[in-house]
Write a protein that holds these residues in place. Structure first.
Motif, PDB file in Angstrom:
ATOM      1  N   ALA A 203      -8.051   2.043  27.355  1.00  0.00           N
ATOM      2  CA  ALA A 203      -7.619   1.736  25.987  1.00  0.00           C
ATOM      3  C   ALA A 203      -7.234   0.272  25.820  1.00  0.00           C
ATOM      4  CB  ALA A 203      -6.441   2.624  25.593  1.00  0.00           C
ATOM      5  N   SER A 204      -7.190  -0.470  26.908  1.00  0.00           N
ATOM      6  CA  SER A 204      -6.846  -1.890  26.832  1.00  0.00           C
ATOM      7  C   SER A 204      -7.991  -2.688  26.220  1.00  0.00           C
ATOM      8  CB  SER A 204      -6.548  -2.429  28.232  1.00  0.00           C
ATOM      9  OG  SER A 204      -5.483  -1.732  28.835  1.00  0.00           O
ATOM     10  N   GLY A 205      -7.644  -3.824  25.633  1.00  0.00           N
ATOM     11  CA  GLY A 205      -8.646  -4.706  25.056  1.00  0.00           C
ATOM     12  C   GLY A 205      -8.388  -4.972  23.593  1.00  0.00           C
ATOM     13  N   ASP A 206      -9.393  -5.540  22.940  1.00  0.00           N
ATOM     14  CA  ASP A 206      -9.309  -5.849  21.512  1.00  0.00           C
ATOM     15  C   ASP A 206     -10.165  -4.856  20.738  1.00  0.00           C
ATOM     16  OD1 ASP A 206      -7.797  -7.950  22.342  1.00  0.00           O
ATOM     17  OD2 ASP A 206      -9.233  -9.511  21.777  1.00  0.00           O
ATOM     18  N   TRP A 207      -9.621  -4.393  19.612  1.00  0.00           N
ATOM     19  CA  TRP A 207     -10.276  -3.363  18.821  1.00  0.00           C
ATOM     20  C   TRP A 207     -10.220  -3.726  17.342  1.00  0.00           C
ATOM     21  CZ3 TRP A 207     -12.234   0.751  21.674  1.00  0.00           C
ATOM     22  CH2 TRP A 207     -11.729   0.897  22.978  1.00  0.00           C
ATOM     23  N   GLU A 208     -11.246  -3.314  16.599  1.00  0.00           N
ATOM     24  CA  GLU A 208     -11.247  -3.474  15.151  1.00  0.00           C
ATOM     25  C   GLU A 208     -11.626  -2.151  14.503  1.00  0.00           C
ATOM     26  OE1 GLU A 208     -14.070  -6.516  14.255  1.00  0.00           O
ATOM     27  OE2 GLU A 208     -15.821  -5.231  14.603  1.00  0.00           O
ATOM     28  N   LEU A 209     -11.314  -2.028  13.224  1.00  0.00           N
ATOM     29  CA  LEU A 209     -11.568  -0.775  12.518  1.00  0.00           C
ATOM     30  C   LEU A 209     -13.062  -0.492  12.404  1.00  0.00           C
ATOM     31  CD1 LEU A 209     -10.419   1.594  10.796  1.00  0.00           C
ATOM     32  CD2 LEU A 209     -10.757   0.123   8.799  1.00  0.00           C
ATOM     33  N   LYS A 210     -13.450   0.720  12.790  1.00  0.00           N
ATOM     34  CA  LYS A 210     -14.813   1.191  12.565  1.00  0.00           C
ATOM     35  C   LYS A 210     -14.855   2.091  11.343  1.00  0.00           C
ATOM     36  CE  LYS A 210     -18.735   3.606  14.641  1.00  0.00           C
ATOM     37  NZ  LYS A 210     -19.256   4.326  15.839  1.00  0.00           N
ATOM     38  N   GLU A 211     -13.947   3.060  11.303  1.00  0.00           N
ATOM     39  CA  GLU A 211     -13.871   3.941  10.142  1.00  0.00           C
ATOM     40  C   GLU A 211     -12.549   4.690  10.138  1.00  0.00           C
ATOM     41  OE1 GLU A 211     -17.170   6.577  10.557  1.00  0.00           O
ATOM     42  OE2 GLU A 211     -16.151   7.867  11.990  1.00  0.00           O
ATOM     43  N   ILE A 212     -12.160   5.110   8.951  1.00  0.00           N
ATOM     44  CA  ILE A 212     -11.003   5.985   8.803  1.00  0.00           C
ATOM     45  C   ILE A 212     -11.530   7.384   8.545  1.00  0.00           C
ATOM     46  CG2 ILE A 212      -8.980   6.525   7.408  1.00  0.00           C
ATOM     47  CD1 ILE A 212      -8.616   3.587   6.904  1.00  0.00           C
ATOM     48  N   GLY A 213     -11.112   8.323   9.373  1.00  0.00           N
ATOM     49  CA  GLY A 213     -11.598   9.687   9.254  1.00  0.00           C
ATOM     50  C   GLY A 213     -10.813  10.484   8.235  1.00  0.00           C
ATOM     51  N   PRO A 214     -11.066  11.786   8.182  1.00  0.00           N
ATOM     52  CA  PRO A 214     -10.350  12.649   7.235  1.00  0.00           C
ATOM     53  C   PRO A 214      -8.845  12.598   7.466  1.00  0.00           C
ATOM     54  CG  PRO A 214     -12.217  13.793   8.233  1.00  0.00           C
ATOM     55  CD  PRO A 214     -12.033  12.530   9.007  1.00  0.00           C
ATOM     56  N   MET A 215      -8.094  12.744   6.380  1.00  0.00           N
ATOM     57  CA  MET A 215      -6.639  12.820   6.499  1.00  0.00           C
ATOM     58  C   MET A 215      -6.075  13.677   5.377  1.00  0.00           C
ATOM     59  SD  MET A 215      -5.262   9.064   5.293  1.00  0.00           S
ATOM     60  CE  MET A 215      -6.337   8.159   6.404  1.00  0.00           C
ATOM     61  N   SER A 216      -4.831  14.044   5.516  1.00  0.00           N
ATOM     62  CA  SER A 216      -4.173  14.909   4.540  1.00  0.00           C
ATOM     63  C   SER A 216      -4.194  14.280   3.152  1.00  0.00           C
ATOM     64  CB  SER A 216      -2.724  15.156   4.958  1.00  0.00           C
ATOM     65  OG  SER A 216      -2.641  15.658   6.272  1.00  0.00           O
ATOM     66  N   ASP A 217      -4.390  15.115   2.126  1.00  0.00           N
ATOM     67  CA  ASP A 217      -4.401  14.618   0.748  1.00  0.00           C
ATOM     68  C   ASP A 217      -3.106  13.886   0.404  1.00  0.00           C
ATOM     69  OD1 ASP A 217      -6.930  15.526   0.275  1.00  0.00           O
ATOM     70  OD2 ASP A 217      -6.327  17.254  -0.934  1.00  0.00           O
ATOM     71  N   ALA A 218      -1.990  14.375   0.929  1.00  0.00           N
ATOM     72  CA  ALA A 218      -0.696  13.761   0.601  1.00  0.00           C
ATOM     73  C   ALA A 218      -0.618  12.320   1.086  1.00  0.00           C
ATOM     74  CB  ALA A 218       0.441  14.576   1.205  1.00  0.00           C
ATOM     75  N   ALA A 219      -1.379  11.996   2.136  1.00  0.00           N
ATOM     76  CA  ALA A 219      -1.375  10.626   2.656  1.00  0.00           C
ATOM     77  C   ALA A 219      -2.210   9.695   1.792  1.00  0.00           C
ATOM     78  CB  ALA A 219      -1.902  10.614   4.089  1.00  0.00           C
ATOM     79  N   LEU A 220      -3.078  10.260   0.957  1.00  0.00           N
ATOM     80  CA  LEU A 220      -4.010   9.466   0.159  1.00  0.00           C
ATOM     81  C   LEU A 220      -3.615   9.366  -1.308  1.00  0.00           C
ATOM     82  CD1 LEU A 220      -7.328  10.994   1.566  1.00  0.00           C
ATOM     83  CD2 LEU A 220      -6.344   8.780   2.168  1.00  0.00           C
ATOM     84  N   THR A 221      -2.709  10.215  -1.753  1.00  0.00           N
ATOM     85  CA  THR A 221      -2.389  10.318  -3.173  1.00  0.00           C
ATOM     86  C   THR A 221      -1.104   9.565  -3.504  1.00  0.00           C
ATOM     87  OG1 THR A 221      -3.436  12.502  -3.198  1.00  0.00           O
ATOM     88  CG2 THR A 221      -2.060  11.924  -5.083  1.00  0.00           C
ATOM     89  N   PHE A 222      -1.133   8.790  -4.584  1.00  0.00           N
ATOM     90  CA  PHE A 222       0.026   8.017  -5.016  1.00  0.00           C
ATOM     91  C   PHE A 222      -0.031   7.852  -6.524  1.00  0.00           C
ATOM     92  CE2 PHE A 222      -3.471   5.284  -3.919  1.00  0.00           C
ATOM     93  CZ  PHE A 222      -3.533   4.342  -4.932  1.00  0.00           C
ATOM     94  N   SER A 223       1.061   7.413  -7.110  1.00  0.00           N
ATOM     95  CA  SER A 223       1.091   7.289  -8.567  1.00  0.00           C
ATOM     96  C   SER A 223       1.919   6.093  -9.001  1.00  0.00           C
ATOM     97  CB  SER A 223       1.662   8.566  -9.203  1.00  0.00           C
ATOM     98  OG  SER A 223       3.035   8.716  -8.871  1.00  0.00           O
ATOM     99  N   TYR A 224       1.648   5.656 -10.228  1.00  0.00           N
ATOM    100  CA  TYR A 224       2.428   4.602 -10.876  1.00  0.00           C
ATOM    101  C   TYR A 224       2.827   5.078 -12.263  1.00  0.00           C
ATOM    102  CZ  TYR A 224       0.896   1.166  -7.377  1.00  0.00           C
ATOM    103  OH  TYR A 224       0.669   0.479  -6.218  1.00  0.00           O
ATOM    104  N   GLU A 225       4.034   4.714 -12.668  1.00  0.00           N
ATOM    105  CA  GLU A 225       4.486   4.896 -14.042  1.00  0.00           C
ATOM    106  C   GLU A 225       4.881   3.523 -14.572  1.00  0.00           C
ATOM    107  OE1 GLU A 225       7.597   7.761 -14.414  1.00  0.00           O
ATOM    108  OE2 GLU A 225       6.727   9.100 -12.909  1.00  0.00           O
ATOM    109  N   ILE A 226       4.543   3.244 -15.816  1.00  0.00           N
ATOM    110  CA  ILE A 226       4.914   1.974 -16.433  1.00  0.00           C
ATOM    111  C   ILE A 226       5.567   2.263 -17.776  1.00  0.00           C
ATOM    112  CG2 ILE A 226       4.089  -0.227 -17.345  1.00  0.00           C
ATOM    113  CD1 ILE A 226       1.824  -0.131 -15.331  1.00  0.00           C
ATOM    114  N   ASP A 227       6.778   1.739 -17.953  1.00  0.00           N
ATOM    115  CA  ASP A 227       7.525   1.913 -19.192  1.00  0.00           C
ATOM    116  C   ASP A 227       8.065   0.542 -19.587  1.00  0.00           C
ATOM    117  OD1 ASP A 227       8.908   2.833 -21.352  1.00  0.00           O
ATOM    118  OD2 ASP A 227      10.515   3.779 -20.196  1.00  0.00           O
ATOM    119  N   GLY A 228       7.364  -0.122 -20.494  1.00  0.00           N
ATOM    120  CA  GLY A 228       7.733  -1.492 -20.831  1.00  0.00           C
ATOM    121  C   GLY A 228       7.476  -2.399 -19.642  1.00  0.00           C
TER     122      GLY A 228
END
Length: 270
Positions: free
Chosen positions: A159-184
């Motif tokens: 596991a030693s060495g340098d690594w870069e992102l190849k892909e992000i696999g499946p993950m829980s919906d809760a980790a992917l879902t977010f929201s914004y509210e704007i009031d003024g």
């Protein structure tokens, strides 16, 4: 959008249910056309792209060293909890399970924050990290696949060495879902692991349940663009630029400390 939709629902209920669907549809369309950030979004893992983002690790002689961490650090990798001085984390546990596998876990106080298993492929060119995040309203799981860019020192773990992102696999919906509210001028961000309430263009605020000592400043930079600037100890550690294009949200996250960039898109859910 959430506050706007609540007010619209109350108005249409008083006028009769027949108007409700029509008014809600018009409100959503107007928000999309005007580039409103308000709403619920779900990130698309397939859209993730990383630039200049290299993870550098060494597992050797019973020690784990993270050279790409800011700042770099080393701990004993014997499968027992080791005290660390890291933002939001005070103990790590790392073990070299076998020649191709690493296990790790983190905690703050008595609360375990997460755990992961790192598995290197037979040819040594990719590494899959299966992770569990326990630091949120829901426990979430997922996988991340890295590809090798440089070998580790002679005699070190696979596991030693340098690594870069190849892909992000499946993950829980809760980790992917977010929201914004704007009031003024007030903007509220919510996600599984926390959020913030801030004034657009106002002072930096501490995110909810933050244990890292960080703050965030939020501003509207254009008709359909926003910026979140994250800081710790007076240093900018990340800048997230958001662009709304109808029902698509584009995010570009930049770490000015090393010029690494992470790009992603999300789709409006409501």
């Amino acid at each position: 959008m959430n506050k706007m939709m609540t007010a619209m629902a109350a108005m249409t209920l008083a006028m009769g249910l027949a108007a409700c669907a029509e008014e809600n549809a018009e409100t959503t369309a107007t928000a999309s056309e005007s580039g409103s950030l308000a709403g619920t979004w779900k990130a698309d893992v397939a859209s993730a792209q990383a630039e200049n983002d290299v993870d550098s690790y060494v597992f050797a002689d019973g020690t784990y060293t993270c050279n790409s961490c800011k700042p770099a650090f080393s701990i004993t990798a014997n499968g027992e909890w080791q005290e660390v001085d890291r933002p939001g984390v005070d103990a790590l546990k790392v073990a070299m399970v076998d020649d191709m596998t690493i296990s790790s876990a983190s905690r703050r106080g008595d609360k375990q924050l997460g755990e992961s298993t790192w598995t290197v492929s037979e040819d040594g060119q990719t590494m899959t990290i299966a992770w569990t995040n326990m630091d949120g309203e829901e426990t979430t799981e997922g996988t991340t696949v890295l590809q090798r860019t440089a070998a580790g020192p002679d005699g070190s773990h696979a596991a030693s060495g340098d690594w870069e992102l190849k892909e992000i696999g499946p993950m829980s919906d809760a980790a992917l879902t977010f929201s914004y509210e704007i009031d003024g001028d007030t903007i509220i961000s919510k996600g599984n692991s926390g959020g913030y309430t801030a004034v657009l263009g106002g002072d930096a605020v501490t995110p909810e349940d933050d244990e890292t000592g960080g703050v965030v400043k939020v501003e509207k930079t254009g008709e359909n663009t926003y910026r979140e600037t994250y800081m710790r100890d007076g240093e900018v550690i990340n800048v997230l630029d958001l662009t709304v294009e109808g029902d698509t949200l584009k995010g570009v996250s930049t770490d000015p400390r090393d010029d690494s960039v992470f790009r992603w898109t999300a789709t409006r859910q409501s």
